[in-house]
Design a protein around this motif. Structure first.
Motif, PDB file in Angstrom:
ATOM      1  N   ALA A 210       0.811  -1.219   0.000  1.00  0.00           N
ATOM      2  CA  ALA A 210       0.000   0.000   0.000  1.00  0.00           C
ATOM      3  C   ALA A 210       0.846   1.271   0.000  1.00  0.00           C
ATOM      4  N   GLU A 211       1.960   1.263   0.732  1.00  0.00           N
ATOM      5  CA  GLU A 211       2.824   2.449   0.787  1.00  0.00           C
ATOM      6  C   GLU A 211       3.443   2.733  -0.575  1.00  0.00           C
ATOM      7  N   VAL A 212       3.849   1.677  -1.277  1.00  0.00           N
ATOM      8  CA  VAL A 212       4.413   1.832  -2.606  1.00  0.00           C
ATOM      9  C   VAL A 212       3.348   2.335  -3.576  1.00  0.00           C
ATOM     10  N   ALA A 213       2.149   1.753  -3.492  1.00  0.00           N
ATOM     11  CA  ALA A 213       1.062   2.157  -4.395  1.00  0.00           C
ATOM     12  C   ALA A 213       0.730   3.635  -4.224  1.00  0.00           C
ATOM     13  N   LYS A 214       0.703   4.099  -2.989  1.00  0.00           N
ATOM     14  CA  LYS A 214       0.390   5.505  -2.720  1.00  0.00           C
ATOM     15  C   LYS A 214       1.457   6.423  -3.319  1.00  0.00           C
ATOM     16  N   PHE A 216       3.515   5.637  -5.727  1.00  0.00           N
ATOM     17  CA  PHE A 216       3.461   5.437  -7.176  1.00  0.00           C
ATOM     18  C   PHE A 216       2.415   6.351  -7.804  1.00  0.00           C
ATOM     19  N   GLN A 217       1.240   6.414  -7.210  1.00  0.00           N
ATOM     20  CA  GLN A 217       0.178   7.262  -7.754  1.00  0.00           C
ATOM     21  C   GLN A 217       0.575   8.733  -7.724  1.00  0.00           C
ATOM     22  N   LYS A 218       1.227   9.168  -6.644  1.00  0.00           N
ATOM     23  CA  LYS A 218       1.669  10.563  -6.552  1.00  0.00           C
ATOM     24  C   LYS A 218       2.654  10.896  -7.675  1.00  0.00           C
ATOM     25  N   LEU A 219       3.593   9.979  -7.925  1.00  0.00           N
ATOM     26  CA  LEU A 219       4.601  10.231  -8.952  1.00  0.00           C
ATOM     27  C   LEU A 219       3.988  10.229 -10.349  1.00  0.00           C
ATOM     28  N   LEU A 220       3.049   9.331 -10.595  1.00  0.00           N
ATOM     29  CA  LEU A 220       2.392   9.313 -11.897  1.00  0.00           C
ATOM     30  C   LEU A 220       1.523  10.551 -12.098  1.00  0.00           C
ATOM     31  N   THR A 221       0.920  11.027 -11.016  1.00  0.00           N
ATOM     32  CA  THR A 221       0.122  12.257 -11.101  1.00  0.00           C
ATOM     33  C   THR A 221       1.015  13.443 -11.461  1.00  0.00           C
ATOM     34  N   LYS A 222       2.207  13.495 -10.877  1.00  0.00           N
ATOM     35  CA  LYS A 222       3.171  14.550 -11.211  1.00  0.00           C
ATOM     36  C   LYS A 222       3.540  14.501 -12.691  1.00  0.00           C
ATOM     37  N   GLN A 223       3.490  13.312 -13.277  1.00  0.00           N
ATOM     38  CA  GLN A 223       3.836  13.143 -14.687  1.00  0.00           C
ATOM     39  C   GLN A 223       2.664  13.449 -15.613  1.00  0.00           C
ATOM     40  N   GLY A 224       1.509  13.787 -15.028  1.00  0.00           N
ATOM     41  CA  GLY A 224       0.391  14.219 -15.851  1.00  0.00           C
ATOM     42  C   GLY A 224      -0.792  13.271 -15.921  1.00  0.00           C
ATOM     43  N   LEU A 225      -0.668  12.052 -15.387  1.00  0.00           N
ATOM     44  CA  LEU A 225      -1.802  11.140 -15.410  1.00  0.00           C
ATOM     45  C   LEU A 225      -2.843  11.587 -14.382  1.00  0.00           C
ATOM     46  N   LYS A 226      -4.102  11.459 -14.743  1.00  0.00           N
ATOM     47  CA  LYS A 226      -5.200  11.791 -13.832  1.00  0.00           C
ATOM     48  C   LYS A 226      -5.868  10.494 -13.389  1.00  0.00           C
TER      49      LYS A 226
END
Length: 462
Positions: A210-214, A216-226
């Motif tokens: 869960a910590e990795v997933a959280k 991971f989502q933050k980093l992908l959001t920074k890259q522009g994914l919604k």
């Protein structure tokens, strides 16, 4: 018609590796494949082409965001989508051609066509029927969809269509926040697409720590994914090469729509056993369509075996490869073993994610006492120099024995770094064993050692 010791149906990683191992063990072997090229889904329309596009678009990202800071001046590269597709197809050709070479080298016959099993001991390919003492089903899997969604591989696509779109979409909706959806979503986000990921669950990458997933989502959001999480897709309408996705938020049952040029359906995969004739033979299947096998990959019908995505377990090419070798060795009279507790999983985004063994959530559910050692890549000299300081290494060990129970890495080259932990776990190593092993400096692998040190008295560089 020819007689064989083994006929393998399917030439993906499980099938072709099994064929080579059978041949090495002195078994007269043939492989059945209906595609024009060997390699199955992985090499033709899966792992290999997707990694080519991930690599190409990561290079674009580096040029756009990091080159100038390193003193590499010049015009930012433009994207020639046709040439990128040519590059991808060349990569496919090199790999599939390599498999064909290996078949010839090991004197394995390629029975060209789609195979079926009319009765135990026989495989039909086209109009020809071949006899075999042993038959291995290695037919892999195919994309699964959702009820009411019609895939045309043009506007509404699976991973297959997403790898060969005619043009880069301005807007893409990805249904499903698993490995395939996030990898291909990353590709198109880097190419300039507006990418929205819709996921039924409340977190991305189900089953991940869960910590990795959280993170991971933050980093992908920074890259522009919604991300739209906790959303149940109701349907997809297409008109004039455009799509409209309707979904309901589970928290309040409110209905929403989002427009897209392309919709990628990435809701998982299912075993591909169509046309084999398994039901007529009486081969037992699970409720999910998986072929039931015993510990030696034998079905309930004598002489018929199955491996890879067609049976239970994670749908991973390397899992299929291990099973392919194991079933070959079993047929040859050996006593093989696949350790399913040490099968790594990798997501090839940037940063990469690599994992093996237990998650914290699993250990809490088991009630097992454990310790965690973590180290951020921001503390790693090589990572900082390469603009790759996002993420961390997380090592989970038994509280009493220090034995490694699992590892979860998000960061540069995570897919390669995880294998140090895999080897350690195979030998029953403790975190201290890794902590006391000299690691070259400066390398990303030092972060693994630091996480191991953090399981004891503490990391050095944190």
């Amino acid at each position: 018609m020819a007689n064989y010791d083994v006929i393998i149906i399917g030439s993906g990683p499980g099938g072709y590796v099994s064929a080579i191992r059978c041949a090495q063990l002195g078994l007269k072997t043939a492989i059945v494949e209906g595609r024009e090229t060997l390699g199955g889904t992985c090499l033709n329309i899966g792992c290999i082409p997707s990694k080519a596009l991930l690599h190409a678009t990561h290079m674009l990202h580096e040029a756009e965001h990091n080159f100038s800071e390193m003193g590499l001046k010049g015009k930012t590269p433009s994207v020639d989508w046709d040439q990128m597709q040519t590059y991808k197809n060349n990569v496919i050709g090199q790999n599939t051609g390599g498999v064909e070479f290996l078949m010839k080298k090991n004197k394995i016959d390629w029975l060209k066509g789609w195979g079926s099993i009319p009765e135990a001991g026989k495989v039909k390919v086209g109009d020809d029927v071949h006899e075999a003492k042993n038959i291995i089903v290695a037919t892999g899997s195919e994309p699964s969809s959702l009820p009411g969604i019609e895939v045309d591989e043009k506007t509404v696509v699976t991973s297959t269509g997403a790898l060969e779109l005619g043009k880069i979409p301005k807007k893409m909706v990805v249904i499903g926040a698993g490995v395939i959806g996030l990898e291909l979503g990353s590709v198109y986000a880097r190419l300039g697409s507006d990418v929205t990921v819709i996921e039924f669950l409340d977190a991305i990458t189900p089953g991940m720590d869960a910590e990795v997933a959280k993170t991971f989502q933050k980093l992908l959001t920074k890259q522009g994914l919604k991300f739209t999480l906790g959303a149940a897709v109701q349907g997809v309408e297409t008109k004039n090469n455009k799509a409209k996705v309707t979904y309901k938020l589970r928290k309040d049952d409110s209905e929403h729509t989002v427009d897209a040029d392309t919709v990628l359906v990435a809701t998982g995969r299912k075993p591909y056993t169509t046309g084999l004739g398994l039901e007529a033979l009486g081969v037992e299947l699970s409720d999910r369509g998986q072929i039931k096998t015993d510990g030696k990959y034998a079905t309930n019908v004598a002489g018929i075996y199955a491996i890879g995505d067609a049976i239970t377990g994670p749908m991973l090419a390397h899992k299929a490869e291990d099973e392919g070798m194991a079933v070959a060795e079993g047929i040859a009279g050996q006593q093989p073993h696949v350790n399913y507790d040490v099968i790594p999983g990798v997501i090839y985004t940037h940063p990469e994610v690599g994992s093996v063994g237990k998650t914290e959530e699993q250990l809490k559910e088991e009630g097992r006492a454990y310790k965690v050692g973590k180290f951020p890549f921001l503390g790693n000299g090589r990572a900082k120099a390469n603009f790759a300081g996002d993420g961390f290494v997380k090592l989970i060990v038994d509280a009493a024995s220090d034995r490694i129970l699992g590892a979860h890495i998000i960061g540069p080259m995570a897919g390669d770094l995880i294998h140090e932990i895999c080897v350690a776990m195979e030998f029953g190593a403790a975190a201290e064993d890794i902590a006391r092993t000299c690691h070259a400096h400066p390398t990303y692998s030092e972060a693994v050692r630091e996480a191991a040190l953090a399981c004891g008295d503490g990391a050095i560089h944190m």
